[in-house]
Design a protein around this motif. Structure first.
Motif, PDB file in Angstrom:
ATOM      1  N   UNK A 202      11.552   0.231  14.520  1.00 29.98           N
ATOM      2  CA  UNK A 202      10.362   0.770  14.800  1.00 29.98           C
ATOM      3  C   UNK A 202      10.364   2.343  14.920  1.00 29.98           C
ATOM      4  N   UNK A 203      11.326   2.806  15.864  1.00 29.05           N
ATOM      5  CA  UNK A 203      11.580   4.161  15.898  1.00 29.05           C
ATOM      6  C   UNK A 203      12.230   4.865  14.586  1.00 29.05           C
ATOM      7  N   UNK A 204      12.780   4.278  13.812  1.00 23.54           N
ATOM      8  CA  UNK A 204      13.323   4.710  12.581  1.00 23.54           C
ATOM      9  C   UNK A 204      12.025   4.882  11.640  1.00 23.54           C
ATOM     10  N   UNK A 205      11.062   3.838  11.428  1.00 27.49           N
ATOM     11  CA  UNK A 205      10.065   4.128  10.579  1.00 27.49           C
ATOM     12  C   UNK A 205       9.240   5.304  10.883  1.00 27.49           C
ATOM     13  N   UNK A 206       9.179   5.445  12.619  1.00 27.95           N
ATOM     14  CA  UNK A 206       8.478   6.479  12.917  1.00 27.95           C
ATOM     15  C   UNK A 206       8.970   7.898  12.594  1.00 27.95           C
ATOM     16  N   UNK A 207      10.340   8.003  12.909  1.00 28.85           N
ATOM     17  CA  UNK A 207      10.903   9.227  12.605  1.00 28.85           C
ATOM     18  C   UNK A 207      11.233   9.697  11.135  1.00 28.85           C
ATOM     19  N   UNK A 212      11.370   3.843   2.702  1.00 21.02           N
ATOM     20  CA  UNK A 212      10.732   2.754   2.490  1.00 21.02           C
ATOM     21  C   UNK A 212      11.667   1.423   3.057  1.00 21.02           C
ATOM     22  N   UNK A 213      13.161   1.786   2.922  1.00 20.18           N
ATOM     23  CA  UNK A 213      13.898   0.781   3.303  1.00 20.18           C
ATOM     24  C   UNK A 213      14.047   0.296   4.879  1.00 20.18           C
ATOM     25  N   UNK A 214      13.607   1.525   5.618  1.00 19.13           N
ATOM     26  CA  UNK A 214      13.163   1.082   7.082  1.00 19.13           C
ATOM     27  C   UNK A 214      12.375  -0.014   7.157  1.00 19.13           C
ATOM     28  N   UNK A 215      11.087   0.339   6.653  1.00 22.70           N
ATOM     29  CA  UNK A 215       9.950  -0.680   6.676  1.00 22.70           C
ATOM     30  C   UNK A 215      10.246  -1.939   6.198  1.00 22.70           C
ATOM     31  N   UNK A 216      11.073  -2.213   4.972  1.00 21.17           N
ATOM     32  CA  UNK A 216      11.638  -3.100   4.479  1.00 21.17           C
ATOM     33  C   UNK A 216      12.280  -4.222   5.381  1.00 21.17           C
ATOM     34  N   UNK A 217      13.315  -3.477   6.288  1.00 16.01           N
ATOM     35  CA  UNK A 217      14.171  -4.150   7.158  1.00 16.01           C
ATOM     36  C   UNK A 217      13.286  -4.633   8.637  1.00 16.01           C
ATOM     37  N   UNK A 231       4.133  -8.050  10.687  1.00 18.55           N
ATOM     38  CA  UNK A 231       5.193  -7.721   9.283  1.00 18.55           C
ATOM     39  C   UNK A 231       4.244  -7.175   8.302  1.00 18.55           C
ATOM     40  N   UNK A 232       3.072  -7.799   8.223  1.00 18.95           N
ATOM     41  CA  UNK A 232       2.234  -7.234   7.097  1.00 18.95           C
ATOM     42  C   UNK A 232       1.624  -6.083   7.370  1.00 18.95           C
ATOM     43  N   UNK A 233       1.227  -5.621   8.814  1.00 19.33           N
ATOM     44  CA  UNK A 233       1.049  -4.589   9.223  1.00 19.33           C
ATOM     45  C   UNK A 233       1.834  -3.278   8.986  1.00 19.33           C
ATOM     46  N   UNK A 234       3.113  -3.648   8.983  1.00 13.69           N
ATOM     47  CA  UNK A 234       3.963  -2.448   8.931  1.00 13.69           C
ATOM     48  C   UNK A 234       3.987  -2.226   7.225  1.00 13.69           C
ATOM     49  N   UNK A 247       0.917  10.598  -2.160  1.00 16.96           N
ATOM     50  CA  UNK A 247       0.012   9.677  -3.351  1.00 16.96           C
ATOM     51  C   UNK A 247       0.455   8.954  -4.163  1.00 16.96           C
ATOM     52  N   UNK A 248       1.399   8.187  -3.607  1.00 21.02           N
ATOM     53  CA  UNK A 248       2.046   7.135  -4.274  1.00 21.02           C
ATOM     54  C   UNK A 248       2.033   5.835  -3.464  1.00 21.02           C
ATOM     55  N   UNK A 249       1.909   4.692  -4.325  1.00 23.92           N
ATOM     56  CA  UNK A 249       2.020   3.438  -3.443  1.00 23.92           C
ATOM     57  C   UNK A 249       3.420   3.092  -3.364  1.00 23.92           C
ATOM     58  N   UNK A 250       3.739   1.901  -2.524  1.00 19.10           N
ATOM     59  CA  UNK A 250       4.977   1.766  -2.135  1.00 19.10           C
ATOM     60  C   UNK A 250       5.819   1.012  -3.477  1.00 19.10           C
ATOM     61  N   UNK A 251       6.875   1.218  -3.498  1.00 18.37           N
ATOM     62  CA  UNK A 251       7.875   0.808  -4.665  1.00 18.37           C
ATOM     63  C   UNK A 251       8.180  -0.589  -4.935  1.00 18.37           C
ATOM     64  N   UNK A 252       8.550  -1.106  -5.989  1.00 19.56           N
ATOM     65  CA  UNK A 252       8.735  -2.259  -6.170  1.00 19.56           C
ATOM     66  C   UNK A 252       9.608  -3.243  -4.988  1.00 19.56           C
ATOM     67  N   UNK A 253      10.695  -2.713  -4.408  1.00 22.20           N
ATOM     68  CA  UNK A 253      11.061  -3.310  -3.444  1.00 22.20           C
ATOM     69  C   UNK A 253      10.339  -3.908  -2.271  1.00 22.20           C
ATOM     70  N   UNK A 254       9.168  -2.875  -1.735  1.00 20.36           N
ATOM     71  CA  UNK A 254       8.747  -3.203  -0.619  1.00 20.36           C
ATOM     72  C   UNK A 254       7.375  -4.041  -1.062  1.00 20.36           C
ATOM     73  N   UNK A 255       6.962  -4.045  -2.329  1.00 21.47           N
ATOM     74  CA  UNK A 255       5.975  -4.924  -2.776  1.00 21.47           C
ATOM     75  C   UNK A 255       6.582  -6.291  -2.974  1.00 21.47           C
ATOM     76  N   UNK A 256       7.645  -6.329  -3.447  1.00 18.61           N
ATOM     77  CA  UNK A 256       8.233  -7.763  -3.437  1.00 18.61           C
ATOM     78  C   UNK A 256       8.508  -8.352  -1.907  1.00 18.61           C
ATOM     79  N   UNK A 257       8.730  -7.573  -1.026  1.00 19.71           N
ATOM     80  CA  UNK A 257       8.865  -7.892   0.557  1.00 19.71           C
ATOM     81  C   UNK A 257       7.657  -8.495   0.904  1.00 19.71           C
ATOM     82  N   UNK A 258       6.453  -7.626   0.522  1.00 22.08           N
ATOM     83  CA  UNK A 258       5.182  -8.135   0.880  1.00 22.08           C
ATOM     84  C   UNK A 258       4.859  -9.386   0.437  1.00 22.08           C
TER      85      UNK A 258
END
Length: 330
Positions: A202-207, A212-217, A231-234, A247-258
């Motif tokens: 949580x702290x790493x995603x804030x910092x 994107x990888x920190x959100x994924x983890x 997890x969906x809120x993240x 101005x971009x959407x999350x990448x393929x890895x994070x979309x696949x995690x969703x």
């Protein structure tokens, strides 16, 4: 010793440090030598980054003064190099630096480390070892990566980023640190530590809101802890940050995690926990003790050096105050 690593050669040699305030740790005395001025620190940083390679007068002039060097910049640079030479500890006799740390060449200067090391190189070696161990032995990977990250004492080249050499190296080292953190938390998830890492992630995603990888983890850690909605809120938080800043959407890895979280895919389940090897257990204990042990050894060397200095001063004082004709104590 032939074929040995710098770690195996012991801690008696000086270590040039970039992972925090730029300094040199005198391995004999335990004293940390920090150049007093910003120009001196920038010069030491540039020499350390380019150790073993020629740095031209033009490169060093740009590093210290940018595009507006003072009149007589060459002489000023020569004076800075001279002061830095006097500040550094004596070089070891068993290597290329035995004749002096900084060589003057026809077109510039060169720092020769000889058998000595830098904390940045140690960090790089340990990070590579940890990354290589993740698949086969995540416990060992965690221990090694924690040792690597413990070398950091603050932002890379802290207060020493005067010019392009220092700025590029600071950015490179920071990227390496973040990559090591991503690898560490990936390994900890493989060790079923999902509940323990949530707060840290949580702290790493804030910092680092664009990483994107920190959100994924974090999504994986929350899902495995039975917190699917969070997890969906993240993901939504990551999406807003990326859209707002870039101005971009999350990448393929994070979309696949969703998609995996929404559909409860089996791949999200905690993998079979590998047995914790004796080597990994020992490495974890060593990692916990290493910073304190290193600091204790440094302080002991420093105390020994102070004892020697005190004895030398006492002999000089006795020599100055002894009555004429009497021998001075030895």
């Amino acid at each position: 010793m032939a074929g040995s690593t710098p770690e195996e050669r012991g801690g008696q040699h000086p270590e040039f440090r970039l992972l925090g305030p730029v300094s040199v740790l005198d391995g004999r005395t335990g004293a940390e030598i920090v150049p007093p001025g910003a120009k001196q620190r920038a010069l030491l940083a540039a020499f350390t980054v380019r150790a073993g390679r020629l740095l031209s007068v033009d490169e060093l002039t740009e590093e210290l003064w940018g595009s507006a060097p003072p009149a007589g910049a060459g002489n000023a640079l020569q004076a800075h190099v001279g002061r830095l030479r006097r500040l550094l500890p004596p070089p070891p006799a068993d290597g290329a630096a035995g004749g002096g740390w900084i060589s003057t060449l026809p077109t510039g200067y060169k720092l020769s480390l000889g058998p000595c090391d830098t904390d940045a190189r140690r960090f790089q070696r340990l990070s590579e070892q940890g990354r290589a161990a993740v698949a086969a032995d995540p416990w060992q990977a965690v221990a090694v990566l924690e040792r690597a990250l413990a070398l950091w004492r603050g932002p890379a080249l802290q207060d020493s980023r005067c010019g392009p050499i220092g700025a590029r190296e600071a950015d490179r080292l920071e990227e390496s640190r973040l990559t090591a953190l991503e690898t560490l938390y990936g390994a900890r998830l493989r060790c079923a530590q999902h509940g323990e890492v949530i707060g840290e992630l949580e702290r790493l995603t804030t910092g680092h809101p664009l990483r994107e990888r920190f959100y994924d983890l974090l999504m994986v850690a929350l899902y495995r802890s039975g917190r699917q909605a969070e997890a969906l809120g993240v993901y939504e938080r990551a999406r807003r940050s990326l859209l707002t800043a870039l101005g971009v959407e999350p990448g393929p890895a994070l979309r696949a995690r969703l998609e995996a979280v929404l559909n409860h895919l089996p791949a999200l389940a905690c993998p079979d926990l590998p047995p914790r090897s004796a080597a990994a257990t020992a490495s974890t204990a060593d990692a916990a003790r290493a910073p304190a042990a290193e600091e204790l050894a440094r302080l002991r060397r420093r105390l020994d050096a102070l004892d020697r200095e005190q004895a030398s001063l006492a002999r000089r004082f006795d020599a100055l105050t002894a009555p004429a004709g009497l021998p001075t104590p030895t």
